[in-house]
Write an enzyme that holds these catalytic residues in place. Sequence first.
Site, PDB file in Angstrom:
ATOM      1  N   ASN A 198      48.923  48.669  48.369  1.00 31.90           N
ATOM      2  CA  ASN A 198      49.538  49.966  48.688  1.00 31.90           C
ATOM      3  C   ASN A 198      49.558  50.111  50.209  1.00 31.90           C
ATOM      4  O   ASN A 198      48.516  50.286  50.826  1.00 31.90           O
ATOM      5  CB  ASN A 198      48.699  51.069  48.020  1.00 31.90           C
TER       6      ASN A 198
ATOM      7  N   PHE B  38      44.480  49.483  49.743  1.00 32.43           N
ATOM      8  CA  PHE B  38      45.436  49.659  50.843  1.00 32.43           C
ATOM      9  C   PHE B  38      45.637  48.390  51.665  1.00 32.43           C
ATOM     10  O   PHE B  38      44.705  47.614  51.888  1.00 32.43           O
ATOM     11  CB  PHE B  38      44.990  50.803  51.767  1.00 32.43           C
TER      12      PHE B  38
ATOM     13  N   HIS C 210      56.867  54.408  44.273  1.00 34.63           N
ATOM     14  CA  HIS C 210      55.756  54.039  45.161  1.00 34.63           C
ATOM     15  C   HIS C 210      54.569  53.582  44.303  1.00 34.63           C
ATOM     16  O   HIS C 210      54.040  54.362  43.503  1.00 34.63           O
ATOM     17  CB  HIS C 210      55.339  55.242  46.014  1.00 34.63           C
TER      18      HIS C 210
ATOM     19  N   CYS D 144      51.094  58.679  51.716  1.00 37.04           N
ATOM     20  CA  CYS D 144      51.954  57.712  51.033  1.00 37.04           C
ATOM     21  C   CYS D 144      53.354  58.240  50.775  1.00 37.04           C
ATOM     22  O   CYS D 144      54.214  57.483  50.315  1.00 37.04           O
ATOM     23  CB  CYS D 144      51.316  57.289  49.725  1.00 37.04           C
TER      24      CYS D 144
HETATM   25  C1  LIG Z   1      41.931  51.298  41.178  1.00 31.18           C
HETATM   26  C2  LIG Z   1      42.381  51.082  39.732  1.00 31.18           C
HETATM   27  C3  LIG Z   1      43.440  49.976  39.741  1.00 31.18           C
HETATM   28  C4  LIG Z   1      41.182  50.605  38.909  1.00 31.18           C
HETATM   29  O1  LIG Z   1      41.578  50.554  37.578  1.00 31.18           O
HETATM   30  P1  LIG Z   1      40.619  50.002  36.401  1.00 31.18           P
HETATM   31  O2  LIG Z   1      41.440  49.800  35.189  1.00 31.18           O
HETATM   32  O3  LIG Z   1      39.911  48.822  36.950  1.00 31.18           O
HETATM   33  O4  LIG Z   1      39.525  51.032  36.031  1.00 31.18           O
HETATM   34  P2  LIG Z   1      39.145  52.513  36.388  1.00 31.18           P
HETATM   35  O5  LIG Z   1      40.343  53.342  36.600  1.00 31.18           O
HETATM   36  O6  LIG Z   1      38.216  52.896  35.304  1.00 31.18           O
HETATM   37  O7  LIG Z   1      38.358  52.396  37.779  1.00 31.18           O
HETATM   38  C5  LIG Z   1      37.344  51.433  38.033  1.00 31.18           C
HETATM   39  C6  LIG Z   1      36.145  52.118  38.653  1.00 31.18           C
HETATM   40  O8  LIG Z   1      36.575  52.846  39.817  1.00 31.18           O
HETATM   41  C7  LIG Z   1      36.262  54.230  39.647  1.00 31.18           C
HETATM   42  N1  LIG Z   1      37.360  55.001  40.259  1.00 31.18           N
HETATM   43  C8  LIG Z   1      38.659  55.017  39.899  1.00 31.18           C
HETATM   44  N2  LIG Z   1      39.351  55.832  40.710  1.00 31.18           N
HETATM   45  C9  LIG Z   1      38.482  56.336  41.603  1.00 31.18           C
HETATM   46  C10 LIG Z   1      38.580  57.213  42.695  1.00 31.18           C
HETATM   47  N3  LIG Z   1      39.764  57.737  43.043  1.00 31.18           N
HETATM   48  N4  LIG Z   1      37.475  57.507  43.408  1.00 31.18           N
HETATM   49  C11 LIG Z   1      36.273  56.950  43.096  1.00 31.18           C
HETATM   50  N5  LIG Z   1      36.117  56.089  42.057  1.00 31.18           N
HETATM   51  C12 LIG Z   1      37.183  55.798  41.315  1.00 31.18           C
HETATM   52  C13 LIG Z   1      36.147  54.449  38.160  1.00 31.18           C
HETATM   53  O9  LIG Z   1      35.338  55.541  37.872  1.00 31.18           O
HETATM   54  C14 LIG Z   1      35.503  53.141  37.715  1.00 31.18           C
HETATM   55  O10 LIG Z   1      34.132  53.188  38.030  1.00 31.18           O
HETATM   56  P3  LIG Z   1      33.031  52.430  37.134  1.00 31.18           P
HETATM   57  O11 LIG Z   1      33.429  50.978  37.143  1.00 31.18           O
HETATM   58  O12 LIG Z   1      31.750  52.695  37.847  1.00 31.18           O
HETATM   59  O13 LIG Z   1      33.129  53.039  35.778  1.00 31.18           O
HETATM   60  C15 LIG Z   1      42.960  52.352  39.117  1.00 31.18           C
HETATM   61  O14 LIG Z   1      41.916  53.289  38.939  1.00 31.18           O
HETATM   62  C16 LIG Z   1      44.037  52.972  39.942  1.00 31.18           C
HETATM   63  O15 LIG Z   1      45.145  52.424  40.114  1.00 31.18           O
HETATM   64  N6  LIG Z   1      43.777  54.179  40.420  1.00 31.18           N
HETATM   65  C17 LIG Z   1      44.759  54.933  41.215  1.00 31.18           C
HETATM   66  C18 LIG Z   1      44.431  54.816  42.635  1.00 31.18           C
HETATM   67  C19 LIG Z   1      45.074  55.953  43.414  1.00 31.18           C
HETATM   68  O16 LIG Z   1      44.653  57.086  43.301  1.00 31.18           O
HETATM   69  N7  LIG Z   1      46.064  55.654  44.199  1.00 31.18           N
HETATM   70  C20 LIG Z   1      46.718  56.597  45.051  1.00 31.18           C
HETATM   71  C21 LIG Z   1      46.572  56.130  46.430  1.00 31.18           C
HETATM   72  S1  LIG Z   1      47.051  57.365  47.479  1.00 31.18           S
HETATM   73  C22 LIG Z   1      48.683  57.353  47.513  1.00 31.18           C
HETATM   74  O17 LIG Z   1      49.330  56.416  47.099  1.00 31.18           O
HETATM   75  C23 LIG Z   1      49.243  58.560  48.119  1.00 31.18           C
HETATM   76  C24 LIG Z   1      48.639  58.993  49.451  1.00 31.18           C
HETATM   77  O18 LIG Z   1      47.834  58.337  50.089  1.00 31.18           O
HETATM   78  O19 LIG Z   1      49.015  60.038  49.935  1.00 31.18           O
END
Ligand SMILES: CC(C)(COP(=O)(O)OP(=O)(O)OC[C@H]1O[C@@H](n2cnc3c(N)ncnc32)[C@H](O)[C@@H]1OP(=O)(O)O)[C@@H](O)C(=O)NCCC(=O)NCCSC(=O)CC(=O)O
Length: 399
Positions: free
Chosen positions: A348, A225, A315, A177
């Site tokens: 994303n 994504f 981002h 990303c």
């Molecule tokens: C996806 C979300 C919007 C979900 O938010 P919510 O408020 O609904 O709740 P939450 O965070 O508790 O997550 C919901 C459920 O997903 C699970 N969960 C969250 N993140 C996780 C992960 N990375 N891997 C596996 N499970 C995951 C939680 O445990 C929870 O499980 P349960 O429901 O069982 O309790 C948020 O977590 C988020 O924005 N996360 C960031 C995502 C991220 O890392 N993006 C970067 C992409 S890469 C990038 O941009 C750079 C690159 O690629 O290089």
Amino acid sequence: MPGAAAAAVVDSRLCKQHAEGPAAVLAIGTANPTNIVYQDGFADYYFGLTKSEHLTELKDKMKRICKQINPSSHRSGIEKRYIHLDEKLIRDHPEIIDKHMPSLETRIDIVSTEVPKLAESAARKAIAEWGRPATDITHLIFSTYSGCSAPSADLKLASLLGLNSSVSRTILSLHGCSGGGRALQLAKELAENNRDARVLVACAELTLICFSNPDESKIVGHGLFGDGAGAIIVGAGPLVNAERPLFEMVLASQTTIPGTEHALGMQTTASGIDFHLSIQVPTLIKDNIRQCLLDTFRSIGNMDPNWNELFWAVHPGGRAILDNIEGELQLQAAKLAASRHVLNEYGNMSGTTIAFVLDDLRRRREKEGDEHQQLEWGVMLAFGPGITIEAMVLHNPIS
Ligand SMILES: CC(C)(COP(=O)(O)OP(=O)(O)OC[C@H]1O[C@@H](n2cnc3c(N)ncnc32)[C@H](O)[C@@H]1OP(=O)(O)O)[C@@H](O)C(=O)NCCC(=O)NCCSC(=O)CC(=O)O
């Protein structure tokens, strides 16, 4: 030639070689595939497509992540995404959802045509806005991890656009990303150090390369994504004809958060690119963003920046990442409006997303009355494997 005369020639060549003033973004274009997938029905769509309806717990989790929480927002911060892969593609290539069959070759065959095509449509928009012929482009930087063959997407794009055979091409791969941020930093260097250079930065990603059946560790990625392409033309003074700077690129920095190699990753396998997203990513970014920004602003002599006096192009890696940056820096809600809007409308799109955010930001700036975007100074941030933070201080030339 005697030593002193040769040195004078080299010095004078170097002086003439440099541009005047900082590099600037001169035009932006974006494009998406036509197939729209709405977040509301995504769990049914994805589990149906992958014939995984029996994985009820995982499907419920996807539903929770994608849920609409009120009439105007979804829990993921995403309303819809554009995704090239559809039912027909899976029917024609069932190996994509069969983890016992290799599918890397199929995926590469498709993306090696589709990625340059998508980039072409973004680039044509940028070139039209720029107002000069495509043959005036001197450098091309193409960032994508959707593909691994040579000649690569950069050469295909150059041919599709009819660029000169002397165009200086670079392909960036596997920056995840942060690929768009990295490409813009390199474009700045090229434009400032090569007088009259005009650099086309192109980024394009198709999730097809990473698409896989539901799996606990990837459920968030599949809910996040989308596909897209962005093109940005960068150049430094002297500007010619109708060229108009949109953002001046004042200073760029790259920071790696120590000890976080495990947190974000991609690995090429027989079934495409396997990605890994740690649940800690939003917290790791939150814990490091302030220091990274302080170090970057210190380099331009600003020891105590007021974050709310800047415009922001961040981002949108995920809703939690934006929430954490907003909370950590105590940003007013409107500051991340462009990032949140792009996340909502497209998801994303990996390294491509930053082009959409810059495009959205300049449109908001053009709208009268949006005082949050009329500010003189701003910052661009992109995140990728490393964890790497690509930052750039921007200046609004029409402030
Ligand atoms: C996806 C979300 C919007 C979900 O938010 P919510 O408020 O609904 O709740 P939450 O965070 O508790 O997550 C919901 C459920 O997903 C699970 N969960 C969250 N993140 C996780 C992960 N990375 N891997 C596996 N499970 C995951 C939680 O445990 C929870 O499980 P349960 O429901 O069982 O309790 C948020 O977590 C988020 O924005 N996360 C960031 C995502 C991220 O890392 N993006 C970067 C992409 S890469 C990038 O941009 C750079 C690159 O690629 O290089």
